[in-house]
Enzyme design. Structure first.
Site, short mmCIF file in Angstrom:
data_model
loop_
_atom_site.label_atom_id
_atom_site.label_comp_id
_atom_site.label_asym_id
_atom_site.label_seq_id
_atom_site.Cartn_x
_atom_site.Cartn_y
_atom_site.Cartn_z
CG PHE A 206 21.34 -66.27 -52.48
CD1 PHE A 206 21.78 -67.22 -51.57
CD2 PHE A 206 19.99 -66.20 -52.75
CE1 PHE A 206 20.89 -68.09 -50.95
CE2 PHE A 206 19.09 -67.06 -52.14
CZ PHE A 206 19.55 -68.00 -51.23
CB THR B 211 15.37 -65.29 -58.69
OG1 THR B 211 15.03 -65.03 -57.33
CG2 THR B 211 14.25 -64.82 -59.60
CD GLU B 212 16.14 -71.55 -62.38
OE1 GLU B 212 15.25 -71.98 -63.15
OE2 GLU B 212 17.03 -72.26 -61.88
N PRO B 213 14.46 -66.81 -64.62
CG PRO B 213 15.43 -66.42 -66.71
CD PRO B 213 15.63 -67.19 -65.43
CD GLN C 229 2.45 -35.32 -49.79
OE1 GLN C 229 2.89 -36.12 -50.61
NE2 GLN C 229 1.54 -34.42 -50.10
CD GLU D 120 17.04 -61.53 -48.85
OE1 GLU D 120 16.80 -62.13 -47.79
OE2 GLU D 120 18.13 -61.00 -49.09
CB SER E 102 6.71 -66.23 -55.60
OG SER E 102 6.68 -64.83 -55.71
N GLY F 272 7.48 -30.25 -53.47
CA GLY F 272 8.03 -30.40 -54.83
C GLY F 272 9.51 -30.74 -54.81
CB SER G 195 4.28 -57.84 -49.05
OG SER G 195 5.24 -56.84 -48.77
#
Ligand code: FAD
Length: 383
Positions: free
Chosen positions: A123, A126-128, A336, A363, A132, A340, A366
């Site tokens: 799909f 988006t481009e460089p 958490q 996509e 958004s 470790g 937020s």
């Protein structure tokens, strides 16, 4: 909404869980380290019907409703988000969009291959320079006789180096903003189209992400998907359903985080007893559990609305916003619990957190989901 799953939905969910246990989970850590999922998984996903969900059998699909699609997506996300993403894009963003907007010829050309796993789809929105603000994209398609000549570039394209076809968005008229954008189905072996793998991702490392460059790419005019100038509507309709798919994948991540945290808390002993017996560890686990349930219910509501033919786009943004943030929280809480050991890749929590992190970015970030929801509530666009 009826929260009881039907027998068919239960069966497809079980099928997905078994498939993931057998074909995905045992390899997920190695694919992550190698930065490459075994491409053979695509054929297997096709054979079991997971690349054809919700698509008519007439075009090679396996039918089923959107809730079944979410159940499968959740199980795939539980096993490996890189594999889940292959399905969410090739089926969710490409095949479903061809099924919804395509001519008979386009459906017959692409759907049987995409649903069987013979083809992979990607799909290209988006481009460089435009993420958004996708409606301002700069890739151009110029009409010459019966062809369009396309020039431009696309960034961060999931499945990009694997794909046989790209659902590509380009500006084909001088109409301002997104009104000049059209959608095209471009075979990736078309002369002038080159691809470069994007490496060094924080998560989804097994996924084939690419930059596409289009230099004088010629396609027949018949490869336009939908009408001229309607490309942005095509993209937004794909993403409205796609956000539900991302949300379902996030439920899978959060569920995997819960499974891992509960199991580890029962085994690991500190201060003379399993850490599961410490109240603050139970707090971490119960926070994950609430996130899982809340994210799942929001996601199922979107599927239910789609299956009943109701408006769903804003609910899909809410589900994606909540589920993506919940997946990050859940994976972080699980890490958490592991202490470790959560910080090394022999244990699953670190990968879950790395894979979850991008869900709040792609996509629609937020922030963009909040603008979609805010616009629907106030009637004012704040984009
Ligand atoms: P920008 O748009 O530059 O945003 C930067 C920051 O500014 C963000 O925090 C954003 O929320 C904020 N921001 C921007 N505008 C506003 C505003 N109006 N109000 C408030 N805050 C704002 N794209 C595809 O087309 N196909 C794919 O298959 C695909 N796969 C991807 C896979 C990966 C692993 C990644 C990382 C990305 C992928 N993308 C894909 C691209 C993805 O959708 C974009 O990265 C995303 O839309 C954000 O665009 P951007 O990265 O340019 O960030």
């Amino acid at each position: 909404m009826n929260l009881e799953l039907t027998d068919e939905q239960e069966a497809v969910s079980r099928l997905a869980r078994d498939f993931v246990r057998r074909e995905v989970t045992p390899h997920a850590a190695a694919w992550d380290r190698a930065e490459e999922v075994d491409r053979g998984i695509v054929k297997k996903l096709g054979e079991v019907g997971f690349l054809g969900l919700t698509i008519d059998e007439e075009y090679g699909g396996s039918g089923g409703d959107h809730l079944a699609y979410c159940l499968v997506t959740e199980e795939l996300g539980r096993g490996d988000s890189s594999v889940r993403g292959i399905v969410s894009v090739s089926l969710g963003l490409v095949a479903k969009t061809v099924a919804a907007w395509g001519s008979e010829e386009q459906k017959r050309t692409w759907l049987p291959g995409l649903t069987s796993g013979e083809y992979v789809g990607c799909f290209g929105l988006t481009e460089p320079g435009t993420g958004s603000d996708a409606g301002s994209l700069a890739t151009r398609a110029v009409r010459e006789g019966d062809e369009y000549v396309i020039d431009g570039s696309k960034m961060f394209i999931t499945n990009g180096t694997w794909a046989d076809v790209v659902l590509l968005f380009a500006r084909s008229t001088d109409a301002p903003g997104h009104k000049g954008v059209s959608a095209f189905l471009v075979p990736t072996d078309t002369p002038g189209l080159t691809r470069r793998a994007v490496h060094g991702k924080l998560g989804l490392r097994g996924q084939a992400t690419a930059e596409l460059v289009l230099d004088g790419v010629r396609v027949p005019a018949s490869s336009m998907l939908g009408e001229e100038g309607k490309g942005f509507s095509v993209a937004m309709s794909a993403l409205a359903k796609g956000r539900m798919s991302v949300a379902a994948g996030c439920v899978g991540i959060a569920q995997a985080a819960l499974d891992a945290a509960v199991a580890y808390a029962g085994e690991r002993e500190q201060f003379g007893k399993p850490i599961a017996g410490h109240q603050l560890v139970q707090e971490l686990i119960s926070d994950i559990a609430v996130d899982v349930d809340a994210a799942r219910l929001l996601t199922w509501r979107v599927a239910d609305l789609i299956d009943r033919g109701k408006p769903f786009a804003v609910e899909s943004s809410k589900a994606k916003l909540f589920a993506s943030e919940a997946a990050v929280r859940a994976a972080n809480n699980a890490l958490q619990v592991f202490g470790g050991y959560g910080y090394i890749d022999e244990y699953p929590a670190g990968k879950l957190l790395r894979d979850a992190r991008v869900m709040t970015l792609y996509e629609g970030t937020s922030q963009i989901q909040k603008l979609v929801i805010g616009r629907a509530l106030t009637g004012v666009s704040a984009f």
